[in-house]
Design an enzyme around this catalytic site. Structure first.
Site, PDB file in Angstrom:
ATOM      1  N   CYS A  80      22.288 -28.905 -33.712  1.00  0.00           N
ATOM      2  CA  CYS A  80      21.419 -27.951 -34.402  1.00  0.00           C
ATOM      3  C   CYS A  80      20.207 -28.670 -34.989  1.00  0.00           C
ATOM      4  O   CYS A  80      19.102 -28.143 -34.956  1.00  0.00           O
ATOM      5  CB  CYS A  80      22.191 -27.179 -35.477  1.00  0.00           C
ATOM      6  SG  CYS A  80      23.100 -25.767 -34.776  1.00  0.00           S
ATOM      7  N   HIS A 140      54.066 -41.387 -40.522  1.00  0.00           N
ATOM      8  CA  HIS A 140      53.910 -39.944 -40.752  1.00  0.00           C
ATOM      9  C   HIS A 140      54.961 -39.088 -40.059  1.00  0.00           C
ATOM     10  O   HIS A 140      54.978 -37.870 -40.244  1.00  0.00           O
ATOM     11  CB  HIS A 140      52.512 -39.490 -40.322  1.00  0.00           C
ATOM     12  CG  HIS A 140      51.404 -40.072 -41.151  1.00  0.00           C
ATOM     13  ND1 HIS A 140      51.204 -39.725 -42.453  1.00  0.00           N
ATOM     14  CD2 HIS A 140      50.457 -40.993 -40.857  1.00  0.00           C
ATOM     15  CE1 HIS A 140      50.156 -40.391 -42.926  1.00  0.00           C
ATOM     16  NE2 HIS A 140      49.700 -41.173 -41.988  1.00  0.00           N
ATOM     17  N   CYS A 189      18.844 -19.280 -39.854  1.00  0.00           N
ATOM     18  CA  CYS A 189      19.569 -18.808 -38.674  1.00  0.00           C
ATOM     19  C   CYS A 189      20.943 -18.261 -39.057  1.00  0.00           C
ATOM     20  O   CYS A 189      21.302 -17.159 -38.680  1.00  0.00           O
ATOM     21  CB  CYS A 189      19.716 -19.931 -37.648  1.00  0.00           C
ATOM     22  SG  CYS A 189      18.215 -20.176 -36.682  1.00  0.00           S
TER      23      CYS A 189
END
Lengths: 106, 256
Positions: free
Chosen positions: B217, B76, B175
């Site tokens: 979460c 790369h 939320c």
């Protein structure tokens, strides 16, 4: 592997007060935690930090387990002369790391 | 602490789910909700702890590894050129797998198929370092999600985002779409845009991926978190990236 980030101004006026900032990667394991199996995780912290300016000590700190991981230490000094500011961190289990930065004072 | 936090949330969010999408001119990064100190920490590369991972990722980028004994750089080249914008458009659709892969997944594909090295575990130091280094090359670039082949996965992510789950019977949208800007036990509820990942969270005292955040979460909702790399996470990542399309990347961000 230890990684450190140093922020020292590359140039300053003689007599100028400069801010120096250092950040180093370290787990700062307190020695107060336990694994899910109930075994105590042994303490592994950086406990000493010293900065020298052309060989003369200008700042020293003792570190304790209450500090967060990857400690960030910042302090001020007076730019007196051109040269090298060196930083050395020492810790548990023979830990030692050094970094340095060049400064030109005019 | 967490328990009381989310109990309070359950009481506060008793109203029915409206889940209106946030108008584009009202979208904001959680950066806007942070204290001046935490913002300063993110803004300056020498005080942003996420940069420690970026430095490590830069070293890994150049290191030969695996049976092929090749480095990322061997194929790369200069990441500041070749990896520009790459994180901003991941998860990206993978032709061969016929599904989106996120940045961590993409890195592991190169590790296993190109370097012939074992895959790195999700959230391991190496994969976080490489993803932080690659994501850093997208800083300031807009999040891109325009590939039509992502559509079914965005829709799957949307249905997960709006489905009630966990013992608190909440949806993500309650939320993050309906109550953003409100307080949850003193913490501002953000809009949940993935602009800063991987990011350094002060609570973690470490860098973590978007999947780690989603896991947090879900645990807060007392739902069973998926295993890292699960298709549900990829769908949620694909959806929240689409939802934040056009917003600038901030990786590696800092969050409280």
């Amino acid at each position: 592997m230890t990684r450190a980030l140093i922020n020292v101004p590359s140039r300053a006026r003689r007599g100028e007060i400069i801010a120096i900032k250092t950040l180093i990667s370290h787990v700062m394991e307190t020695g107060f935690r336990y694994t899910t199996a109930g075994e105590r995780i042994s303490r592994d912290i950086i406990h000493g930090f010293v900065a020298t300016y052309n060989g003369e000590e200008i700042f020293r700190a003792e570190l304790f387990p209450a500090l967060s991981a990857n400690p960030f230490i910042t302090f001020h000094t007076v730019a007196t002369e051109s040269g090298t500011i060196e930083f050395r961190w020492t810790g548990d289990n023979g830990y030692a790391a050094t970094e340095s930065a060049k400064i030109t004072v005019e | 602490m967490l328990r009381t936090t989310f109990l309070a949330a359950a009481v506060a969010i008793a109203a029915p789910a409206l889940s209106a999408e946030i108008p584009h001119d009202q979208r904001q990064s959680s950066y806007e909700l942070m204290s001046p100190d935490t913002r300063a920490m993110q803004d300056e590369d020498t005080s942003n702890p996420g940069m420690l991972w970026v430095l490590e990722g830069e070293a890994l980028w150049k290191r030969e590894t695996g049976e092929a004994n090749r480095s990322c750089a061997d194929c790369h080249g200069d990441a500041t050129q070749s990896m520009k914008g790459v994180a901003a458009r991941h998860p990206a659709f993978d032709e061969k797998r016929r599904e989106p892969v996120d940045l961590e997944g993409r890195i592991n594909i190169c590790r296993t198929e190109q370097q012939k090295a074992p895959a790195s575990a999700r959230e391991s130091r190496d994969i976080l370092a490489l993803s932080a280094f690659i994501a850093r090359q997208s800083r300031g670039m807009p999040i891109e999600s325009s590939d039509e082949r992502l559509r079914p996965f965005i829709e799957k992510g949307r249905s997960l985002f709006t489905a009630r789950q966990g013992q608190l019977n909440l949806t993500c949208a309650q939320c993050h779409d309906d109550n953003w800007g409100q307080k949850l036990a003193g913490i501002p509820v953000p809009q949940a845009h993935p602009t800063g990942y991987p990011l350094y969270r002060l609570e973690w005292q470490a860098l973590g991926s978007l999947q780690r955040r989603l896991r947090n979460c879900m645990i807060g909702m007392r739902a069973e978190a998926y295993v890292y790399g699960a298709p549900e996470y990829i769908a949620l990542e694909t959806f929240v990236k689409w939802r934040a399309r056009g917003m600038p990347m901030e990786s590696p961000a800092v969050r409280p």
